[in-house]
Design a protein around this motif. Structure first.
Motif, PDB file in Angstrom:
ATOM      1  N   GLY A   1      -7.962 -10.273   3.462  1.00 59.44           N
ATOM      2  CA  GLY A   1      -7.072  -9.128   3.300  1.00 59.44           C
ATOM      3  C   GLY A   1      -6.502  -9.048   1.895  1.00 59.44           C
ATOM      4  O   GLY A   1      -6.574  -8.014   1.241  1.00 59.44           O
ATOM      5  N   PHE A   2      -5.969 -10.150   1.413  1.00 60.97           N
ATOM      6  CA  PHE A   2      -5.390 -10.166   0.069  1.00 60.97           C
ATOM      7  C   PHE A   2      -6.429  -9.793  -0.986  1.00 60.97           C
ATOM      8  O   PHE A   2      -6.175  -8.996  -1.886  1.00 60.97           O
ATOM      9  N   MET A   3      -7.608 -10.399  -0.860  1.00 61.43           N
ATOM     10  CA  MET A   3      -8.605 -10.201  -1.913  1.00 61.43           C
ATOM     11  C   MET A   3      -9.181  -8.799  -1.887  1.00 61.43           C
ATOM     12  O   MET A   3      -9.322  -8.141  -2.914  1.00 61.43           O
ATOM     13  N   LYS A   4      -9.494  -8.349  -0.665  1.00 58.22           N
ATOM     14  CA  LYS A   4     -10.170  -7.059  -0.591  1.00 58.22           C
ATOM     15  C   LYS A   4      -9.230  -5.920  -0.952  1.00 58.22           C
ATOM     16  O   LYS A   4      -9.618  -4.949  -1.580  1.00 58.22           O
TER      17      LYS A   4
ATOM     18  N   SER B   1      -8.712   3.335   2.089  1.00 57.84           N
ATOM     19  CA  SER B   1      -9.806   2.366   2.086  1.00 57.84           C
ATOM     20  C   SER B   1      -9.247   0.962   2.022  1.00 57.84           C
ATOM     21  O   SER B   1      -9.712   0.060   2.718  1.00 57.84           O
ATOM     22  N   ALA B   2      -8.256   0.798   1.158  1.00 59.10           N
ATOM     23  CA  ALA B   2      -7.698  -0.532   0.975  1.00 59.10           C
ATOM     24  C   ALA B   2      -7.153  -1.074   2.287  1.00 59.10           C
ATOM     25  O   ALA B   2      -7.466  -2.191   2.690  1.00 59.10           O
ATOM     26  N   LEU B   3      -6.373  -0.232   2.975  1.00 55.80           N
ATOM     27  CA  LEU B   3      -5.758  -0.672   4.224  1.00 55.80           C
ATOM     28  C   LEU B   3      -6.806  -0.848   5.322  1.00 55.80           C
ATOM     29  O   LEU B   3      -6.764  -1.795   6.093  1.00 55.80           O
ATOM     30  N   LEU B   4      -7.782   0.055   5.307  1.00 57.59           N
ATOM     31  CA  LEU B   4      -8.862   0.034   6.282  1.00 57.59           C
ATOM     32  C   LEU B   4      -9.643  -1.264   6.201  1.00 57.59           C
ATOM     33  O   LEU B   4      -9.978  -1.885   7.203  1.00 57.59           O
ATOM     34  N   HIS B   5      -9.947  -1.673   4.962  1.00 59.20           N
ATOM     35  CA  HIS B   5     -10.812  -2.831   4.766  1.00 59.20           C
ATOM     36  C   HIS B   5     -10.039  -4.138   4.835  1.00 59.20           C
ATOM     37  O   HIS B   5     -10.605  -5.175   5.103  1.00 59.20           O
ATOM     38  N   ALA B   6      -8.754  -4.072   4.525  1.00 54.94           N
ATOM     39  CA  ALA B   6      -8.014  -5.323   4.420  1.00 54.94           C
ATOM     40  C   ALA B   6      -7.267  -5.643   5.709  1.00 54.94           C
ATOM     41  O   ALA B   6      -7.212  -6.783   6.118  1.00 54.94           O
ATOM     42  N   VAL B   7      -6.675  -4.640   6.336  1.00 53.00           N
ATOM     43  CA  VAL B   7      -5.881  -4.920   7.521  1.00 53.00           C
ATOM     44  C   VAL B   7      -6.311  -4.108   8.721  1.00 53.00           C
ATOM     45  O   VAL B   7      -6.725  -4.654   9.737  1.00 53.00           O
TER      46      VAL B   7
ATOM     47  N   THR C   1       0.815  -1.204   0.000  1.00 57.44           N
ATOM     48  CA  THR C   1       0.000   0.000   0.000  1.00 57.44           C
ATOM     49  C   THR C   1       0.851   1.258   0.000  1.00 57.44           C
ATOM     50  O   THR C   1       0.452   2.274  -0.552  1.00 57.44           O
ATOM     51  N   THR C   2       1.993   1.182   0.642  1.00 51.33           N
ATOM     52  CA  THR C   2       2.857   2.355   0.646  1.00 51.33           C
ATOM     53  C   THR C   2       3.297   2.683  -0.778  1.00 51.33           C
ATOM     54  O   THR C   2       3.229   3.840  -1.212  1.00 51.33           O
TER      55      THR C   2
END
Lengths: 499, 594
Positions: A341-344, A244-250, A95-96
């Motif tokens: 986590g991977f998928m979302k 959003s990605a980090l929020l929803h996945a991790v 994500t970074t």
């Protein structure tokens, strides 16, 4: 000198220090900031890898700092914490890279990356917490670190979403604190203990313990987005795509789910909790959430909003796996923590790519987008099929183990929930895939940007591809050593159930 | 050395199509890859011909532990006709799409479906079977909607809905079966299932999950829609090869030969026979030869379903029934493939050539009808010979209905040939007939020759008996067909004299393809709208109402006023006194209890 206690502390520091330095950096010192970010993320990954190997061999990494009399700040790396922290370390790096590409040239980047690092620090803290009080501290820190990220754009909608998030999570945090304190008065210790801290509690405490369980789950359920506490999540999708990605996945959602795992297995002890009669309601709550989230996702036109409801549904698989009570179901729930986590994250990064490159935010605008952005959409397709639970993507493995576990525990009704959710998930993802691959693209896209590549920028394309490969690999190679599945099996054997 | 080489081929059968499908992605490689694409079933074909019968490959690291193997002659025959059909259809497709844009797109889905279809024949454990089955089902969606016409999109929609339902049913069945038998290996699951408690539920789910693919009556709606609208080479593999995946699934999962399941056998036989006749009846009313052929597939799969039922009823005879089922599948796969490809060839030809092709079409058509000296004769005769294994009540039924279905099939095939005889508007010109002819001609030859190799050992002079037994249904069918044509011609002529023009009234009424879909959608649509309304309107509004009522009660409470009242009342002496006394009492009570 024994270095072991220092490793978890270093893990926390590897994201905390860069974060603090980044706050003080000027907006235009891009190189230094990027360097700090990437160094931190890589260092974090290396340290976590080190711990992973050590824990596999039976090492114990534990750091204790006195916090209050009789209360310590404990950082502990066991198999369960490693499951979560490895996920966060890997996805943080991805994500970074993505965020650096995504925010190129936009304002307030120092603020963004500062809070971003804090957010990862608190996630690491949540996963390494060795007792409930440490968990609580980092859990609250996570709330505060994510709040500015959700409001990053500063628009009215973003502010409203941030406010709603804060109201929900502060309220949840208060419940959690209340439960924790009450628990402390009963037990005098808050250490996470394999197979449960409360094992052997007397008969007379049962009503109080049920109430504590309800309080703790309600507090964690806010972040884990259990219906009816999920209201903040679909609003929070106004945040920038990497958030959003980090929020929803991790970060946030998973912290809640992870907390539920800790509470059920290592505070109450799963057999004790089942004896209290609290797991059955939890299972029903999770099942309701799974179906409700899917039903709501069915009719969203905003892509990110649809994905948000899909998260509501999918994260509850973890809770369901916990609440079914049985080693196989536990494996299913644990492994879904990683798989989801991977998928979302793949799906959200792809959604971000569409928005950044083509200005596409809505499903109704996605016609033929597969021809313009084939790689991005291939990654998206992998994620979508994973959510449906089609092999060989990781989601299938989770569903398979949840199904087996439910039957083993004599809870056949769960099969209906899994089947129904698969049907619903297919009905909201397949039309999108049809539009993407089989419809004619429009003459021009809503707001097209041209980057170096034909499709989009490298920094935007590689992260979702990498996570899609992980989602595929976690399923296809599930039987390999060190696959999430095998790690989940290790957890179930070492921490939760007597062999 | 030779063995080692052959065991190398095993993974290649699946890897080759998969790798090529992925290699289609970069633009630059596309044309080269598309040229190679038709030839990828060659490893599978080679394996089917050469492999020793105990070839096995364990990949414990793949998925949840995968085992690919060629275990018996059933698998070998399935692999043989499947690979052959994919090979010839692929070559055919090159000519069919020559000069068209869509060829690359077509081949991506074609190759992925092929990977699934070949893989599921070799898979020996539940999870990898499910993997390949899923891959095939989803990838062939791309084949069905390839033309992007409204018809094909509609067909695709129905298809994908049923695929998802089938996937879910299958998933549940496999999870239940694994739990019940503590194994994922097919041969262990089959044994364990015989005594399992959840056997009936598993069998019901398998009937649905595999039945959708096999076109079992009631789940067949997608088939007459999807098979005809796909491009012709795709129709051939859909109707010839992929449809058999459902059958193979039954053969792999059901406890055939392990335990006698009378009720299940009866269910399969009833469903099968009903489909055999229903397919013909609805098929006869069709005007598009491809739709008619799709209905014929439903009917023929009905016969195979019946044969599975026979196996469920008589476990002792199953070792003899299985080779017959396999032979029937081979026979139907090849002849149906040849017929579908032939439709495309006929449409591309004109004049004398067209007539020659039409004449050659008689061979697979007659084979399908079970005419003497064709593979159909052998398959049907041998199947009939197995009827004796059924309980007595069923013997009589089957002895009457099986030949009757032969008559029906002959009628249907006759109708197909008549339809193909009449030139259609819009035929010919698009495709280069030359490239289409030779793969089709090879397949027709295969129909004539190949099945004879695999006829199971039987009593001597059976051909003689088979010849006479197979003659009359076909002849009766032919007589009926000729009578019907003659009658209609007379009818039309007499009306023409009155009206002076031919009205559509005198054409046969057509049942819309998908038949029961029409009444079904009548009650499905309101139900779906109901669900939509629930999810879209009611759930969110309920939540809003709840939240706003909470908010209202919150804001309606005059907190400040309330607090002020409490505060002021506390400052009165009497109140404070009462509270103090109460507290004292409470403390005393607690002290006593403690």
């Amino acid at each position: 000198m024994n270095l072991d206690p220092w490793v978890p502390i270093l893990v926390i520091a590897s994201s905390l220090l860069p974060g603090l330095i980044i706050f003080s950096l000027a907006e235009n010192s891009v190189r230094l900031r990027t360097g700090l970010n990437l160094t931190g993320a890589l260092l974090n990954l290396v340290l976590v890898g080190w711990m992973l190997w050590g824990v596999y061999l039976g090492h114990r990494y534990e750091a204790r700092l006195a916090l209050l009399p009789d209360l310590e700040l404990v950082l502990l790396a066991d198999t369960l914490s490693l499951l979560f922290i490895t996920l966060s370390a890997v996805l943080w790096l991805v994500t970074t890279v993505y965020a650096i590409g995504y925010l190129k040239g936009s304002p307030h980047r120092s603020r963004f990356f500062g809070f971003f690092s804090l957010c990862v620090t608190s996630t690491a803290g949540v996963s390494l917490a060795g007792n409930l009080i440490t968990f609580l501290l980092f859990y609250e820190l996570l709330t505060l670190a994510t709040y500015p990220l959700i409001m990053h754009h500063g628009t009215e909608v973003a502010r409203r979403a941030g406010r709603s998030y804060l109201v929900y999570t502060i309220f949840g945090g208060a419940l959690l604190l209340l439960g924790t304190v009450w628990l402390y008065t009963l037990t005098g210790t808050l250490e996470f203990t394999p197979r449960g801290l409360l094992n052997g509690m007397g008969e007379e405490h049962r009503p109080a313990l049920r109430a504590i369980f309800a309080l703790l789950i309600a507090g964690l359920g806010v972040k884990a987005a259990l219906v009816p506490l999920h209201g903040w999540l679909p609003q929070a999708m106004v945040a920038p795509a990497p958030v959003s990605a980090l929020l929803h996945a991790v970060a946030v959602v998973k912290a809640g789910a992870f907390g539920i795992v800790r509470i059920v297995y290592e505070v109450f002890g799963v057999e004790f909790a089942a004896g209290l009669g609290v797991t059955a309601p939890l299972a029903w709550l999770a099942a309701t959430t799974i179906i409700y989230g899917s039903l709501r996702a069915l009719f969203q036109d905003d892509l990110k909003r649809m994905l948000a409801f899909s998260t509501v549904s999918q994260v509850s698989y973890i809770t369901l796996g916990v609440a079914i009570v049985g080693p196989v179901a536990t494996i299913g729930g644990m492994v879904h923590l990683v798989h989801q986590g991977f998928m979302k994250i793949t799906l959200f990064l792809c959604a971000g790519n569409l928005a950044e490159t083509l200005g596409v935010h809505k499903i109704s605008e996605m016609n033929g987008v597969g021809r313009r952005m084939p790689w991005t959409m291939a990654a998206f397709t992998v994620g979508a099929f994973g959510m449906i639970g089609a092999p060989p993507v990781a989601g299938f493995i989770s569903k398979w183990y949840l199904g087996l576990g439910a039957l083993e525990a004599g809870q056949g009704w769960v099969i209906f929930v899994l089947a129904g959710s698969s049907l619903l998930t297919a009905s909201y993802f397949l039309p999108v895939l049809h539009a993407v691959w089989f419809r004619e693209p429009p003459v021009c896209w809503p707001k097209e940007h041209h980057f170096g590549l034909r499709e989009t920028a490298w920094a935007l394309l590689l992260p979702p591809l990498a996570t899609a490969v992980m989602a595929l690999g976690a399923g296809l190679l599930a039987a390999m050593p060190f696959s999430p599945l095998n790690w989940a099996k290790l957890i179930a054997a070492r921490e939760f159930y007597l062999p | 050395m030779k063995e080692a080489l052959i065991s190398l081929i095993l993974p290649l059968t699946v890897l080759c199509p998969l790798v090529l499908a992925v290699a289609m992605a970069p633009n630059a490689a596309r044309s080269t890859v598309a040229r190679l694409a038709p030839w990828v079933p060659l490893p599978a074909l080679l394996l089917a011909v050469l492999a020793p019968s105990n070839l096995s490959l364990s990949l414990p690291w793949l998925l949840l532990g995968t085992r690919l193997a060629l275990v018996n002659d059933t698998a070998r025959l399935f692999l043989l006709f499947t690979a052959l059909l994919w090979l010839l259809s692929g070559i055919y497709a090159r000519a069919y799409f020559s000069g068209q844009q869509g060829i690359h797109r077509f081949f991506v889905y074609f190759l992925l479906s092929m990977t699934g279809n070949i893989g599921l024949i070799l898979a020996q454990d539940l999870t990898s079977f499910y993997l390949f089955f899923t891959l095939m089902s989803f990838a062939s969606y791309g084949l069905v909607v390839h033309e992007r016409s409204s018809l094909s999109l509609h067909a695709g929609r129905i298809y994908i809905i049923l695929v998802v339902i089938g996937e879910v049913a299958l998933f549940s069945a496999l999870v239940l079966a694994t739990t019940a038998t503590k194994s994922t290996e097919f041969h262990l699951v089959r044994q364990g299932l015989a005594q399992a408690e959840s056997r009936d539920l598993i069998m019901l789910l398998a009937l649905i999950g595999f039945g959708i693919k096999a076109g079992v009556l009631g789940l067949h709606m997608w088939l007459p829609l999807a098979h005809p609208v796909a491009p012709t080479p795709a129709s051939a593999v859909l109707s010839g090869a992929m449809i058999k995946a459902g059958l193979l699934g039954w053969l792999q999962l059901l406890p055939l030969g392990e335990v006698m399941l009378l009720q299940w056998g009866e269910a399969y036989i009833t469903l099968g026979l009903a489909a055999a006749f229903y397919g013909v009846l609805v098929g006869l009313t069709q005007r598009d030869p491809k739709t008619l052929l799709a209905y014929s597939s439903i009917s023929q799969m009905g016969i195979l379903t019946m044969a599975v039922g026979l196996g469920l009823m008589s476990p002792a005879a199953y070792p003899v029934i299985l080779p017959v089922i396999t032979l029937y599948a081979l026979h139907h796969g090849l002849s149906k493939g040849a017929l579908f490809l032939g439709v495309g060839v006929i449409r591309a030809c004109s004049g004398a050539k067209r007539r020659r092709v039409w004449l050659a079409m008689w061979l697979p058509a007659l084979a399908l009808a079970g005419a003497p000296l064709t593979s159909g004769m052998a398959a049907k005769f041998l199947l009939k010979a197995q009827i004796g294994n059924a309980p007595d009540t069923w013997v009589l039924v089957l002895q009457t209905l099986l030949p009757a279905s032969g008559v029906a099939t002959a009628l249907l095939v006759g109708r197909c040939l008549i339809l193909l005889h009449q030139p259609r508007t819009g035929d010919s010109g698009n495709h280069s007939a030359r490239g289409l002819v030779w793969p089709w001609a090879l397949l027709v030859t295969a129909v004539a020759v190949l099945p004879w190799w695999f006829v199971p050992e039987t009593p001597e002079r059976w051909i003689h008996a088979a010849f006479t037994a197979s003659l009359w249904p076909v002849l009766l069918g032919a007589v009926l067909a000729i009578a019907a044509v003659g009658w209609r011609a007379r009818l039309v002529r007499s009306r023409e004299r009155v009206d002076g023009q031919l009205s559509t009234r005198y054409l046969m009424p057509q049942i819309p393809p998908g038949d029961i879909l029409v009444p079904m959608s009548r009650w499905m649509t309101p139900a779906l709208t109901h669900v939509c309304r629930l999810a879209e309107e009611r759930l969110p509004t309920r939540r809003e109402v709840l939240l706003s009522s909470l908010k209202k009660t919150w804001s309606n409470m005059h907190w400040q006023g309330l607090l002020a009242t409490i505060e002021s009342s506390l400052s009165h002496w009497p109140t404070a006194l009462v509270i103090l006394v109460l507290l004292g009492l409470l403390a005393a009570a607690l002290a006593i209890i403690a």
